[in-house]
Design a protein around this motif. Sequence first.
Motif, PDB file in Angstrom:
ATOM      1  N   ALA A  81      11.474  -5.216   3.023  1.00  0.00           N
ATOM      2  CA  ALA A  81      10.156  -4.610   2.842  1.00  0.00           C
ATOM      3  C   ALA A  81      10.326  -3.092   2.857  1.00  0.00           C
ATOM      4  O   ALA A  81      10.950  -2.542   3.760  1.00  0.00           O
ATOM      5  N   PHE A  82       9.766  -2.448   1.847  1.00  0.00           N
ATOM      6  CA  PHE A  82       9.788  -0.991   1.764  1.00  0.00           C
ATOM      7  C   PHE A  82       8.340  -0.515   1.742  1.00  0.00           C
ATOM      8  O   PHE A  82       7.538  -0.979   0.925  1.00  0.00           O
ATOM      9  N   ARG A  83       7.999   0.390   2.671  1.00  0.00           N
ATOM     10  CA  ARG A  83       6.626   0.886   2.757  1.00  0.00           C
ATOM     11  C   ARG A  83       6.608   2.410   2.713  1.00  0.00           C
ATOM     12  O   ARG A  83       7.466   3.064   3.302  1.00  0.00           O
ATOM     13  N   ILE A  84       5.599   2.911   2.036  1.00  0.00           N
ATOM     14  CA  ILE A  84       5.293   4.333   2.058  1.00  0.00           C
ATOM     15  C   ILE A  84       3.910   4.448   2.692  1.00  0.00           C
ATOM     16  O   ILE A  84       2.948   3.835   2.219  1.00  0.00           O
ATOM     17  N   GLU A  85       3.823   5.215   3.764  1.00  0.00           N
ATOM     18  CA  GLU A  85       2.560   5.372   4.496  1.00  0.00           C
ATOM     19  C   GLU A  85       1.874   6.677   4.085  1.00  0.00           C
ATOM     20  O   GLU A  85       2.471   7.512   3.416  1.00  0.00           O
ATOM     21  N   THR A  86       0.648   6.870   4.494  1.00  0.00           N
ATOM     22  CA  THR A  86      -0.207   8.033   4.237  1.00  0.00           C
ATOM     23  C   THR A  86      -0.399   8.282   2.740  1.00  0.00           C
ATOM     24  O   THR A  86      -0.455   9.418   2.287  1.00  0.00           O
ATOM     25  N   VAL A  87      -0.536   7.208   1.969  1.00  0.00           N
ATOM     26  CA  VAL A  87      -0.663   7.304   0.517  1.00  0.00           C
ATOM     27  C   VAL A  87      -2.128   7.507   0.143  1.00  0.00           C
ATOM     28  O   VAL A  87      -2.985   6.692   0.480  1.00  0.00           O
ATOM     29  N   GLY A  88      -2.403   8.590  -0.583  1.00  0.00           N
ATOM     30  CA  GLY A  88      -3.762   8.880  -1.025  1.00  0.00           C
ATOM     31  C   GLY A  88      -4.063   8.386  -2.418  1.00  0.00           C
ATOM     32  O   GLY A  88      -5.224   8.155  -2.769  1.00  0.00           O
ATOM     33  N   ALA A  89      -3.035   8.207  -3.238  1.00  0.00           N
ATOM     34  CA  ALA A  89      -3.223   7.742  -4.615  1.00  0.00           C
ATOM     35  C   ALA A  89      -1.913   7.144  -5.113  1.00  0.00           C
ATOM     36  O   ALA A  89      -0.827   7.539  -4.662  1.00  0.00           O
ATOM     37  N   VAL A  90      -2.037   6.204  -6.032  1.00  0.00           N
ATOM     38  CA  VAL A  90      -0.862   5.578  -6.652  1.00  0.00           C
ATOM     39  C   VAL A  90      -1.058   5.596  -8.163  1.00  0.00           C
ATOM     40  O   VAL A  90      -2.152   5.328  -8.665  1.00  0.00           O
ATOM     41  N   GLU A 140       6.454   9.435   5.355  1.00  0.00           N
ATOM     42  CA  GLU A 140       6.594   8.353   6.319  1.00  0.00           C
ATOM     43  C   GLU A 140       7.033   7.114   5.557  1.00  0.00           C
ATOM     44  O   GLU A 140       6.231   6.450   4.897  1.00  0.00           O
ATOM     45  N   LEU A 141       8.317   6.831   5.633  1.00  0.00           N
ATOM     46  CA  LEU A 141       8.939   5.719   4.913  1.00  0.00           C
ATOM     47  C   LEU A 141       9.452   4.695   5.911  1.00  0.00           C
ATOM     48  O   LEU A 141       9.985   5.066   6.956  1.00  0.00           O
ATOM     49  N   VAL A 142       9.319   3.427   5.563  1.00  0.00           N
ATOM     50  CA  VAL A 142       9.829   2.349   6.409  1.00  0.00           C
ATOM     51  C   VAL A 142      10.578   1.370   5.520  1.00  0.00           C
ATOM     52  O   VAL A 142      10.066   0.933   4.487  1.00  0.00           O
ATOM     53  N   LEU A 143      11.780   1.031   5.930  1.00  0.00           N
ATOM     54  CA  LEU A 143      12.604   0.052   5.231  1.00  0.00           C
ATOM     55  C   LEU A 143      13.046  -0.976   6.262  1.00  0.00           C
ATOM     56  O   LEU A 143      13.634  -0.607   7.286  1.00  0.00           O
ATOM     57  N   GLU A 144      12.738  -2.231   6.010  1.00  0.00           N
ATOM     58  CA  GLU A 144      13.014  -3.262   7.007  1.00  0.00           C
ATOM     59  C   GLU A 144      13.580  -4.512   6.341  1.00  0.00           C
ATOM     60  O   GLU A 144      12.928  -5.143   5.508  1.00  0.00           O
ATOM     61  N   ASP A 145      14.815  -4.848   6.710  1.00  0.00           N
ATOM     62  CA  ASP A 145      15.429  -6.079   6.215  1.00  0.00           C
ATOM     63  C   ASP A 145      14.749  -7.277   6.861  1.00  0.00           C
ATOM     64  O   ASP A 145      14.366  -7.226   8.033  1.00  0.00           O
ATOM     65  N   MET A 146      14.621  -8.353   6.077  1.00  0.00           N
ATOM     66  CA  MET A 146      13.960  -9.564   6.561  1.00  0.00           C
ATOM     67  C   MET A 146      14.855 -10.765   6.255  1.00  0.00           C
ATOM     68  O   MET A 146      15.346 -10.900   5.142  1.00  0.00           O
ATOM     69  N   GLY A 147      15.061 -11.621   7.235  1.00  0.00           N
ATOM     70  CA  GLY A 147      15.843 -12.823   6.996  1.00  0.00           C
ATOM     71  C   GLY A 147      17.331 -12.553   6.957  1.00  0.00           C
ATOM     72  O   GLY A 147      17.826 -11.525   7.419  1.00  0.00           O
ATOM     73  N   ASP A 177      -2.569  -0.816  -0.511  1.00  0.00           N
ATOM     74  CA  ASP A 177      -3.726  -1.043   0.346  1.00  0.00           C
ATOM     75  C   ASP A 177      -4.406   0.308   0.539  1.00  0.00           C
ATOM     76  O   ASP A 177      -3.951   1.138   1.327  1.00  0.00           O
ATOM     77  N   ARG A 178      -5.471   0.521  -0.220  1.00  0.00           N
ATOM     78  CA  ARG A 178      -6.159   1.812  -0.210  1.00  0.00           C
ATOM     79  C   ARG A 178      -6.721   2.139   1.177  1.00  0.00           C
ATOM     80  O   ARG A 178      -6.622   3.268   1.649  1.00  0.00           O
ATOM     81  N   LYS A 179      -7.295   1.132   1.846  1.00  0.00           N
ATOM     82  CA  LYS A 179      -7.897   1.358   3.158  1.00  0.00           C
ATOM     83  C   LYS A 179      -6.834   1.742   4.203  1.00  0.00           C
ATOM     84  O   LYS A 179      -7.032   2.645   5.006  1.00  0.00           O
ATOM     85  N   ALA A 180      -5.702   1.041   4.180  1.00  0.00           N
ATOM     86  CA  ALA A 180      -4.612   1.339   5.114  1.00  0.00           C
ATOM     87  C   ALA A 180      -3.765   2.519   4.654  1.00  0.00           C
ATOM     88  O   ALA A 180      -2.913   3.000   5.393  1.00  0.00           O
ATOM     89  N   ARG A 181      -3.961   2.941   3.391  1.00  0.00           N
ATOM     90  CA  ARG A 181      -3.215   4.051   2.792  1.00  0.00           C
ATOM     91  C   ARG A 181      -1.715   3.766   2.796  1.00  0.00           C
ATOM     92  O   ARG A 181      -0.902   4.570   3.208  1.00  0.00           O
ATOM     93  N   ARG A 182      -1.372   2.561   2.299  1.00  0.00           N
ATOM     94  CA  ARG A 182       0.012   2.090   2.342  1.00  0.00           C
ATOM     95  C   ARG A 182       0.394   1.477   0.986  1.00  0.00           C
ATOM     96  O   ARG A 182      -0.320   0.655   0.443  1.00  0.00           O
ATOM     97  N   LEU A 183       1.556   1.876   0.487  1.00  0.00           N
ATOM     98  CA  LEU A 183       2.172   1.237  -0.672  1.00  0.00           C
ATOM     99  C   LEU A 183       3.324   0.406  -0.147  1.00  0.00           C
ATOM    100  O   LEU A 183       4.173   0.922   0.591  1.00  0.00           O
ATOM    101  N   ALA A 184       3.344  -0.871  -0.490  1.00  0.00           N
ATOM    102  CA  ALA A 184       4.398  -1.764   0.000  1.00  0.00           C
ATOM    103  C   ALA A 184       5.072  -2.469  -1.173  1.00  0.00           C
ATOM    104  O   ALA A 184       4.412  -2.856  -2.137  1.00  0.00           O
ATOM    105  N   CYS A 185       6.375  -2.620  -1.064  1.00  0.00           N
ATOM    106  CA  CYS A 185       7.168  -3.325  -2.070  1.00  0.00           C
ATOM    107  C   CYS A 185       8.110  -4.291  -1.356  1.00  0.00           C
ATOM    108  O   CYS A 185       8.761  -3.912  -0.382  1.00  0.00           O
ATOM    109  N   LEU A 186       8.187  -5.511  -1.864  1.00  0.00           N
ATOM    110  CA  LEU A 186       9.190  -6.457  -1.393  1.00  0.00           C
ATOM    111  C   LEU A 186      10.311  -6.459  -2.420  1.00  0.00           C
ATOM    112  O   LEU A 186      10.066  -6.675  -3.610  1.00  0.00           O
ATOM    113  N   VAL A 187      11.515  -6.204  -1.959  1.00  0.00           N
ATOM    114  CA  VAL A 187      12.655  -6.090  -2.871  1.00  0.00           C
ATOM    115  C   VAL A 187      13.815  -6.942  -2.373  1.00  0.00           C
ATOM    116  O   VAL A 187      13.852  -7.337  -1.214  1.00  0.00           O
ATOM    117  N   ASN A 188      14.738  -7.193  -3.272  1.00  0.00           N
ATOM    118  CA  ASN A 188      16.020  -7.801  -2.908  1.00  0.00           C
ATOM    119  C   ASN A 188      17.047  -6.674  -2.964  1.00  0.00           C
ATOM    120  O   ASN A 188      17.501  -6.283  -4.037  1.00  0.00           O
TER     121      ASN A 188
END
Length: 128
Positions: free
Chosen positions: A57-66, A109-116, A31-42
């Motif tokens: 869910a694994f997110r990397i915040e403050t992303v300027g380019a991918v 700024e990394l976020v890792l969050e288990d779901m379910g 998400d270029r506007k939010a500057r976030r790379l998100a991945c859903l993983v098992n």
Amino acid sequence: MALLGQEPDDIATFSALLQDATLRLADVGYDRKARRLACLVNRFRREVDAPSRIRCAFRIETVGAVQRAGWPADPEAVTAILSLDRQGDWLVITCAGGIAIRARVEVIELVLEDMGEPWATTRVPSHD
């Protein structure tokens, strides 16, 4: 489990938790506007005795380019995460099959969050 990483030393912890997580390439989004790379993983849960996986869910915040490398044409392709590393201003997710994702970040700024709920698995990753 939810985990926030903001220090260079946190990258190794996230890398260990993400190692052997399966990733469907269609579940990677930038998400270029939010500057976030998100991945859903098992994610393979190494922190428990019985082999299991959990949706995560694994997110990397403050992303300027991918940038991506080795990306197959099939968006439904599945790979396994091998590592997360820092290379200068870039965080690099290295995956099996020569696939890699690079995210240029201003700060860590990394976020890792288990779901379910986790589920049992008989497929235990091994590294020869």
